[in-house]
Design a protein around this motif. Sequence first.
Motif, short mmCIF file in Angstrom:
data_model
loop_
_atom_site.label_atom_id
_atom_site.label_comp_id
_atom_site.label_asym_id
_atom_site.label_seq_id
_atom_site.Cartn_x
_atom_site.Cartn_y
_atom_site.Cartn_z
N ALA A 204 -46.56 -11.11 -0.70
CA ALA A 204 -47.94 -11.28 -0.28
C ALA A 204 -48.02 -11.64 1.19
N ASP A 205 -49.07 -11.22 1.82
CA ASP A 205 -49.40 -11.54 3.20
C ASP A 205 -50.67 -12.38 3.20
N LEU A 206 -50.96 -13.04 4.31
CA LEU A 206 -52.09 -13.96 4.34
C LEU A 206 -53.05 -13.61 5.46
N ALA A 207 -54.33 -13.41 5.10
CA ALA A 207 -55.40 -13.23 6.07
C ALA A 207 -56.14 -14.55 6.22
N VAL A 208 -56.34 -14.96 7.47
CA VAL A 208 -56.97 -16.25 7.77
C VAL A 208 -58.15 -16.02 8.71
N ALA A 209 -59.32 -16.43 8.30
CA ALA A 209 -60.51 -16.27 9.13
C ALA A 209 -60.69 -17.43 10.08
N ALA A 210 -61.01 -17.09 11.32
CA ALA A 210 -61.50 -18.05 12.32
C ALA A 210 -62.90 -17.56 12.66
N HIS A 211 -63.84 -17.83 11.75
CA HIS A 211 -65.12 -17.13 11.76
C HIS A 211 -66.02 -17.51 12.95
N GLN A 212 -65.65 -18.58 13.67
CA GLN A 212 -66.43 -18.94 14.84
C GLN A 212 -65.64 -18.72 16.14
N ASP A 213 -64.60 -17.90 16.05
CA ASP A 213 -63.81 -17.57 17.23
C ASP A 213 -64.66 -16.78 18.22
N ASP A 214 -64.54 -17.11 19.50
CA ASP A 214 -65.16 -16.31 20.55
C ASP A 214 -64.28 -15.11 20.84
N VAL A 215 -64.89 -13.95 21.00
CA VAL A 215 -64.16 -12.74 21.35
C VAL A 215 -64.53 -12.40 22.79
N GLY A 216 -63.61 -12.69 23.71
CA GLY A 216 -63.96 -12.58 25.12
C GLY A 216 -65.09 -13.54 25.44
N ASP A 217 -66.15 -13.03 26.00
CA ASP A 217 -67.30 -13.86 26.35
C ASP A 217 -68.35 -13.90 25.24
N VAL A 218 -68.04 -13.27 24.11
CA VAL A 218 -69.01 -13.19 23.02
C VAL A 218 -68.80 -14.38 22.08
N LEU A 219 -69.75 -15.27 22.06
CA LEU A 219 -69.61 -16.51 21.31
C LEU A 219 -69.71 -16.29 19.81
N THR A 220 -68.84 -16.99 19.08
CA THR A 220 -68.82 -17.02 17.60
C THR A 220 -68.92 -15.62 16.99
N ALA A 221 -68.28 -14.65 17.63
CA ALA A 221 -68.22 -13.31 17.04
C ALA A 221 -67.35 -13.31 15.80
N GLY A 222 -66.26 -14.08 15.83
CA GLY A 222 -65.38 -14.21 14.68
C GLY A 222 -64.18 -13.32 14.73
N ALA A 223 -63.08 -13.79 14.14
CA ALA A 223 -61.83 -13.03 14.11
C ALA A 223 -61.05 -13.40 12.86
N VAL A 224 -60.05 -12.56 12.53
CA VAL A 224 -59.18 -12.78 11.37
C VAL A 224 -57.74 -12.56 11.80
N ASN A 225 -56.90 -13.55 11.57
CA ASN A 225 -55.45 -13.40 11.77
C ASN A 225 -54.78 -12.98 10.47
N VAL A 226 -53.78 -12.13 10.58
CA VAL A 226 -53.00 -11.71 9.41
C VAL A 226 -51.54 -12.05 9.66
N ILE A 227 -50.95 -12.80 8.72
CA ILE A 227 -49.57 -13.26 8.81
C ILE A 227 -48.81 -12.60 7.65
N TYR A 228 -47.69 -11.97 7.95
CA TYR A 228 -46.99 -11.18 6.95
C TYR A 228 -45.88 -11.98 6.26
N GLY A 229 -45.69 -11.69 4.97
CA GLY A 229 -44.66 -12.33 4.18
C GLY A 229 -43.29 -11.73 4.41
N SER A 230 -42.28 -12.49 3.99
CA SER A 230 -40.89 -12.04 4.10
C SER A 230 -40.08 -12.80 3.06
#
Length: 536
Positions: A204-230
């Motif tokens: 299994a891999d893990l998706a983690v939301a940072a839903h209030q992450d700024d994307v460049g100058d765009v405030l609280t656009a949101g982002a998701v990190n994905v971390i892979y299993g091994s």
Amino acid sequence: MSGKHLLPTVGRPFRLPAAVRGRAAVAVLAVTAACATAPGAATAAPGSAPVTAAAASVRADFNGDGWADLAVGAPDEDVEDQNAAGAVNVIYGSPVGLGRSGNQLLHQGHLAGTAEAGDHFGSAVAAGDFNGDGRTDLAIGVPGEAVGNALGAGVVSVVYGSAAGLKTTDDQLWDQGTLAGAVESGDHFGHALAAADFNGDGRADLAVAAHQDDVGDVLTAGAVNVIYGSAAGLRAAGNQLWDQGPLNGTVEAGDMFGDELTAGDLNGDRRADLIVGVPSDDVGTIHDAGAVNVIYGSAAGLVTAGNQLWTQQELVDAAERFDRFGAAVTAGDFNGDGRADLAVGVEQEYLGDLSNAGAVNVIYGSVSGLGTAGNQLWDQGPLVGTPDDGDFFGSTVTSGDFNGDGHADLAVGVPGEDVGTPNAAGAVNVIYGSASGLTANRNQSWDQGALAGVPETGDVFGDAATTGDFNGDGRTDLAVGAWGEDIGDASEAGAVNVVYGSATGLAAGGNQVWDQNGLTGVAEPYDNFGAALAAG
């Protein structure tokens, strides 16, 4: 269409405004408290052995004994003198269902990191086998955690399974400092989680939301990190950072991409796909109508190829202001064709003149992924229960095969439902799958009146839910959070009801109600036990 824009607040998992929870009883809603199939009332105490059972979404479990286990977030639990540091209770399955034996209480005092006021450890939980050893591991969101001087940047704790259950050694603490992206105040990394095998390597891999992450100058656009299993568990190598920039859609201020996450194999290629809820997305000039992004898996992991953006404009009904399409998402194979289908909660949908009654759109999978063919719109109209103002039908959705017939069934939380005179006591509607997809046949409505416990104002039963085979009989069981439940004099200490599956679907026999007084820990005011749930 008009309505109120509701944004979740870290540490307060409740999606309904306080005015709804405490509203005066103006009208008494005639609610069918029992199931459509009329199960008998239950009197089971916490931890008592269920006499009937169920479950079907049998993933590996935390101790690998063949019975699913349940993780329950209490994100406002005080740890020593740290207010709302947060905790997670773990209840283990057995041949007779969930029981007290071996239950655990996890918090950051036991793990990497430090329990601090306002961390809200347990705001989100997700279970997956990240190292492929056959035992489920648990990811725990801590969105209020400060990382250095970055307040509310957020972290995720990962606790690994073993033959003895979850172990507090070799656990991991993740933040965006070790991943693509950057640690910033107020990102709330860990707000939402999803575990699934996006690259098909058996881990299994893990998706983690940072839903209030700024994307460049765009405030609280949101982002998701994905971390892979091994074989060694989650690792930073090859991790990804997703926002709407490389996807269909547009990066916009306040979208909060990643407000909700789920995963499922929508095209049947044996690799999971990631579904990202963006309920605050504007559709053209339609404010907060909501959207869902779909990112498909491949041998190389998640890729932009074939990604999709769904709104209600492509489906039954239409995008309208403040609908919040994407406020909840779940994947399940409702027609049994080997491809997962997607249910999307639209918690603030108006039904005629009924404000915030709520609805759920269902989009069916195919060999090419999700398509519009046969899509459905569900509300309480054709189901047991009655649509009403402020029900918020669709605030939560989860799926599992409750009757073991090979078709996934859909449970829909209705946390604002009035049950007799108690306002916002909450309910859950269950819609059963078939070869033709979800159908109203034999649908059920559950509230605490049909189960152990009593419906009370502000319980918000149904604001969280998950599924797992807690007794290993091959049919899915349903766990429902009522984090607003008072336990004795402890206001909003919280509780969880468990309803077991059977050959005829969910049945009241042997149902259980859990609170922290029956487990390690103590039920205390405003712990909000049951605000987040995951079955392992």
